[in-house]
Write an enzyme that holds these catalytic residues in place. Structure first.
Site, mmCIF file in Angstrom:
data_model
loop_
_atom_site.group_PDB
_atom_site.id
_atom_site.type_symbol
_atom_site.label_atom_id
_atom_site.label_comp_id
_atom_site.label_asym_id
_atom_site.label_seq_id
_atom_site.Cartn_x
_atom_site.Cartn_y
_atom_site.Cartn_z
ATOM 1 N N LYS A 1 6.954 -0.868 -13.748
ATOM 2 C CA LYS A 1 7.014 0.596 -13.606
ATOM 3 C C LYS A 1 8.437 1.069 -13.266
ATOM 4 O O LYS A 1 8.944 2.022 -13.843
ATOM 5 C CB LYS A 1 6.050 1.078 -12.507
ATOM 6 C CG LYS A 1 4.601 0.643 -12.720
ATOM 7 C CD LYS A 1 3.677 1.186 -11.653
ATOM 8 C CE LYS A 1 3.960 0.720 -10.250
ATOM 9 N NZ LYS A 1 3.688 -0.700 -9.974
ATOM 10 N N ARG B 1 -1.685 5.407 -4.545
ATOM 11 C CA ARG B 1 -2.194 4.032 -4.463
ATOM 12 C C ARG B 1 -3.583 3.979 -3.838
ATOM 13 O O ARG B 1 -4.171 2.899 -3.759
ATOM 14 C CB ARG B 1 -1.245 3.200 -3.591
ATOM 15 C CG ARG B 1 -0.332 2.241 -4.337
ATOM 16 C CD ARG B 1 0.554 1.599 -3.311
ATOM 17 N NE ARG B 1 1.187 0.385 -3.671
ATOM 18 C CZ ARG B 1 2.446 0.303 -4.107
ATOM 19 N NH1 ARG B 1 3.155 1.377 -4.298
ATOM 20 N NH2 ARG B 1 2.978 -0.876 -4.333
ATOM 21 N N ARG C 1 12.698 -11.248 -9.708
ATOM 22 C CA ARG C 1 13.218 -9.883 -9.601
ATOM 23 C C ARG C 1 14.302 -9.762 -8.535
ATOM 24 O O ARG C 1 14.209 -10.343 -7.470
ATOM 25 C CB ARG C 1 12.030 -8.979 -9.233
ATOM 26 C CG ARG C 1 12.375 -7.538 -9.076
ATOM 27 C CD ARG C 1 11.166 -6.677 -9.256
ATOM 28 N NE ARG C 1 10.306 -6.625 -8.090
ATOM 29 C CZ ARG C 1 9.253 -5.819 -8.001
ATOM 30 N NH1 ARG C 1 8.931 -5.037 -9.002
ATOM 31 N NH2 ARG C 1 8.510 -5.825 -6.921
ATOM 32 N N ARG D 1 13.873 -8.459 -2.681
ATOM 33 C CA ARG D 1 12.987 -7.795 -1.734
ATOM 34 C C ARG D 1 12.272 -8.797 -0.849
ATOM 35 O O ARG D 1 11.854 -9.849 -1.311
ATOM 36 C CB ARG D 1 11.956 -6.959 -2.506
ATOM 37 C CG ARG D 1 12.504 -5.653 -2.965
ATOM 38 C CD ARG D 1 11.581 -4.929 -3.877
ATOM 39 N NE ARG D 1 10.196 -4.864 -3.422
ATOM 40 C CZ ARG D 1 9.259 -4.123 -4.025
ATOM 41 N NH1 ARG D 1 9.578 -3.410 -5.076
ATOM 42 N NH2 ARG D 1 8.030 -4.107 -3.572
ATOM 43 N N ARG E 1 -0.473 -8.177 -1.964
ATOM 44 C CA ARG E 1 -0.184 -6.917 -2.667
ATOM 45 C C ARG E 1 -1.102 -6.755 -3.882
ATOM 46 O O ARG E 1 -1.582 -5.666 -4.160
ATOM 47 C CB ARG E 1 1.292 -6.875 -3.076
ATOM 48 C CG ARG E 1 2.204 -6.688 -1.852
ATOM 49 C CD ARG E 1 3.652 -7.005 -2.157
ATOM 50 N NE ARG E 1 4.234 -6.121 -3.123
ATOM 51 C CZ ARG E 1 5.317 -6.418 -3.851
ATOM 52 N NH1 ARG E 1 5.910 -7.595 -3.710
ATOM 53 N NH2 ARG E 1 5.816 -5.558 -4.685
HETATM 54 P P1 AMP Z 1 6.487 -0.852 -4.336
HETATM 55 O O1 AMP Z 1 7.978 -0.775 -4.320
HETATM 56 O O2 AMP Z 1 5.857 0.305 -5.068
HETATM 57 O O3 AMP Z 1 5.958 -2.185 -4.785
HETATM 58 O O4 AMP Z 1 6.026 -0.675 -2.816
HETATM 59 C C1 AMP Z 1 6.419 -1.598 -1.831
HETATM 60 C C2 AMP Z 1 5.542 -1.451 -0.592
HETATM 61 O O5 AMP Z 1 5.676 -0.133 -0.057
HETATM 62 C C3 AMP Z 1 4.052 -1.608 -0.830
HETATM 63 O O6 AMP Z 1 3.647 -2.977 -0.832
HETATM 64 C C4 AMP Z 1 3.483 -0.844 0.351
HETATM 65 O O7 AMP Z 1 3.645 -1.591 1.544
HETATM 66 C C5 AMP Z 1 4.436 0.332 0.443
HETATM 67 N N1 AMP Z 1 4.001 1.463 -0.423
HETATM 68 C C6 AMP Z 1 4.699 1.998 -1.471
HETATM 69 N N2 AMP Z 1 4.033 3.033 -2.005
HETATM 70 C C7 AMP Z 1 2.876 3.145 -1.312
HETATM 71 C C8 AMP Z 1 1.767 4.020 -1.405
HETATM 72 N N3 AMP Z 1 1.696 4.992 -2.343
HETATM 73 N N4 AMP Z 1 0.768 3.851 -0.518
HETATM 74 C C9 AMP Z 1 0.813 2.888 0.422
HETATM 75 N N5 AMP Z 1 1.834 2.029 0.567
HETATM 76 C C10 AMP Z 1 2.862 2.146 -0.291
#
Ligand code: AMP
Length: 219
Positions: free
Chosen positions: A13, A87, A126, A160, A171
């Site tokens: 994404k 989410r 990544r 990360r 996740r």
């Molecule tokens: P991402 O970069 O989208 O993979 O997000 C990394 C982490 O941020 C996730 O594993 C969650 O811990 C937190 N996170 C990001 N977006 C959300 C969301 N919309 N709702 C809940 N947690 C989020």
């Protein structure tokens, strides 16, 4: 246009959002990026969410909605890409009510369908630019010039904390139990379009562009 990029962690994404940003005046709202930024700056919010994120868990919907609202309310742009948000079903409802206040709505949800076995492979490769956040992958998306960021020229890259096999399992589990259910919500609204995100980024880019055009947006 309000576009949601929907899919499991590692489905590409963020990479596709970067492509879209090259050619359109989109605002990119990545809740993951916004939260990581808070953590990096050591803010109160950052300290509150740091451990939660490192374990692959979700901060509360209130926290998430707060940061998203701030971005949406303060932008002048008409086109927004939501990446990693919503989410949970509750977040999807909150987004609808936020957009309604501006007489807007979600216009398209693109579902990045990818074989879950591929994700581990992708995520462990990544890395991103420490300076501007541009995302790369050691196997299929390297900077044009070795070790130099295409976007900003920085030579510093980071991985990360949550991109490791143990956290990734959690996740993906969270995605399957809490996030995937949102699909039905958008299917009922006739907004969800699937793309095959297992292919290479250029192919996914072509599919995504087509979906956006077919939804009636000049792009
Ligand atoms: P991402 O970069 O989208 O993979 O997000 C990394 C982490 O941020 C996730 O594993 C969650 O811990 C937190 N996170 C990001 N977006 C959300 C969301 N919309 N709702 C809940 N947690 C989020």
């Amino acid at each position: 246009m309000n576009l949601i990029l929907f899919g499991p962690p590692g489905s590409g994404k963020g990479t596709q959002a970067q492509f879209l940003l090259e050619s359109q005046s989109f605002l990119h709202i990545s809740t993951g990026d916004l939260l990581r930024n808070e953590v990096r700056r050591g803010t109160l919010l950052g300290n509150e969410v740091k451990d939660i994120m490192e374990r692959g868990n979700f901060p509360s919907d209130d926290i998430i909605f707060n940061i998203v609202s701030k971005e949406v309310i303060s932008t002048q742009r008409q086109h927004i890409i939501f990446d990693g948000f919503p989410r949970t079903l509750n977040q999807a409802h909150l987004l609808d009510s936020l957009l309604e206040k501006n007489q807007a709505k979600v216009n398209l949800v693109v579902d990045f369908c990818v074989d879950l076995d591929l994700l581990l492979h992708r995520i462990t490769g990544r890395y991103s630019c420490e300076n501007c956040g541009a995302v790369y992958n050691q196997e299929f998306l390297q900077p044009k010039l070795a070790d130099v960021c295409d976007k900003c020229g920085s030579e510093k890259f980071i991985r990360r904390q949550d991109d490791n096999p143990d956290v990734l399992k959690n996740r993906i589990q969270k995605y399957l139990t809490e996030t995937e259910v949102i699909k039905d919500y958008y299917i009922k609204k006739n907004l969800l379009v699937k793309i095959n995100a297992s292919n290479n980024p250029e192919d996914v880019r072509a599919q995504l562009s087509l979906c956006i055009r077919q939804a009636g947006f000049v792009f």
